[in-house]
Design an enzyme around this catalytic site. Structure first.
Site, PDB file in Angstrom:
ATOM      1  N   PHE A  55       4.629   2.345   1.454  1.00 31.31           N
ATOM      2  CA  PHE A  55       3.875   3.291   2.264  1.00 31.31           C
ATOM      3  C   PHE A  55       2.392   2.924   2.342  1.00 31.31           C
ATOM      4  O   PHE A  55       1.766   3.058   3.389  1.00 31.31           O
ATOM      5  CB  PHE A  55       4.034   4.707   1.707  1.00 31.31           C
ATOM      6  CG  PHE A  55       5.461   5.084   1.461  1.00 31.31           C
ATOM      7  CD1 PHE A  55       6.434   4.852   2.418  1.00 31.31           C
ATOM      8  CD2 PHE A  55       5.853   5.649   0.258  1.00 31.31           C
ATOM      9  CE1 PHE A  55       7.756   5.182   2.201  1.00 31.31           C
ATOM     10  CE2 PHE A  55       7.177   5.983   0.022  1.00 31.31           C
ATOM     11  CZ  PHE A  55       8.134   5.754   0.989  1.00 31.31           C
ATOM     12  N   GLU A 102       0.124   9.256   4.350  1.00 24.96           N
ATOM     13  CA  GLU A 102      -0.591   8.077   3.862  1.00 24.96           C
ATOM     14  C   GLU A 102      -1.666   7.580   4.831  1.00 24.96           C
ATOM     15  O   GLU A 102      -2.757   7.184   4.409  1.00 24.96           O
ATOM     16  CB  GLU A 102       0.409   6.952   3.580  1.00 24.96           C
ATOM     17  CG  GLU A 102       1.355   7.226   2.436  1.00 24.96           C
ATOM     18  CD  GLU A 102       2.561   8.050   2.825  1.00 24.96           C
ATOM     19  OE1 GLU A 102       3.402   8.332   1.942  1.00 24.96           O
ATOM     20  OE2 GLU A 102       2.684   8.409   4.031  1.00 24.96           O
TER      21      GLU A 102
END
Length: 310
Positions: A82, A57
């Site tokens: 995330f 991410e």
């Protein structure tokens, strides 16, 4: 309010595909969750404009920041835990600080992630994003609002954080609805108490208002879809015209809607503000609807807060 229920993550995916048809500069990044975030709908329509970054991410945010400087409009997606949590540093330094034109579509936010449990139930994302200067935060309440929010985000020049849910929620708005960035919406008038709600709690606030009216309590309902910048005028008006404000959110009581509303009232219109929220605790694993009830994030929870404080 319609009986139809649609998850706002579905709305997000469908809106991205529609946006892709009219804006060739839109590109989409995902962190190996396209099926869950529904960005796979865009991928199917525009495979050459979709990039799967894998479970990375932070790297995805850096890639989006870079491509935004070329004139493209990147939408980056992952679960809220995330997108906001793991990648916070990169969002702050690579997108927020240079004020780049990147849109973050965070799905699976809040307690309603359900069986995924406390580790995935992100109740802190709005608080995190509110601390980034210049970051716009949108938390739509239903399918209609979510779709329009995606288009509004694409037209705004700067970073935007959009919060979407896993759970199917009632469609509150009709075809006449017009999303305005930064403007709250009064869904129902009243002069005793004001319910200020965001996200999936908007439908629950409307349910609560119906019961409160039957008890003789005139209830105003306001939908705050843009938490930053927040509509100060609609909050000040409510504080001046009703005896009590109850904020309703599927988020930690610290740093979210309650904090944003009380920051306004404390400065401009001192009034009693009571929260219905996740009370500074972690979530639990379980059925999403049942969990919302356990945490008091339902009509009964709102009604009880009003009756205790009016």
């Amino acid at each position: 309010m319609s009986d139809i229920k649609i998850a706002t993550r579905e709305s997000y995916g469908n809106a991205l595909a529609e946006l892709g048809k009219v804006n060739p500069n839109v590109v989409v990044f995902d962190a190996d969750l396209a099926g869950a975030t529904k960005t796979g709908i865009f991928k199917k329509a525009f495979p050459e404009r979709f990039f799967d970054c894998g479970i990375a991410e932070s790297n995805m945010i850096g890639m989006a920041a870079g491509i935004s400087t070329t004139g493209k409009i990147p939408f980056v997606s992952s679960f809220a835990m995330f997108a906001a949590g793991r990648a916070f540093e990169q969002i702050r330094n690579s997108i927020g600080y240079p004020h780049l034109n990147v849109k973050i579509g965070a799905t699976h936010a809040g307690i309603s992630v359900g069986e995924d449990g406390a580790t995935h139930q992100c109740n802190e994302d709005i608080a995190l994003m509110r601390t980034i200067p210049g970051m716009v935060i949108i938390n739509p309440c239903d399918d209609v609002e979510a779709k329009q929010a995606v288009f509004a985000a694409s037209e705004y020049n700067g970073p935007v954080y959009m919060r979407f849910g896993r759970l199917a929620v009632p469609v509150v708005n009709d075809d006449k609805y017009k999303f305005e960035l930064g403007k709250g919406v009064t869904l129902k008038e009243g002069n005793n108490v004001t319910l200020i709600a965001t996200g999936l709690m908007v439908a629950r606030a409307l349910e609560a208002a119906k019961v409160l009216e039957e008890k003789g309590i005139s209830t105003r309902v306001i939908n705050i879809h843009t938490i930053k910048p927040i509509d100060k005028d609609i909050i000040i008006k409510a504080a001046n015209e009703t005896d009590l404000i109850v904020t309703c959110e599927e988020h930690n009581v610290i740093g979210g809607l309650y904090s944003a509303v009380t920051e306004v009232t404390s400065q401009y219109a001192p009034s009693k503000v009571i929260p219905v929220a996740v009370m500074d605790t972690f979530g639990k694993s379980g059925n999403a609807s049942e969990l919302l009830n356990v945490f008091g994030l339902n009509a009964d929870g709102i009604i009880n807060k009003v009756l205790e404080n009016i």
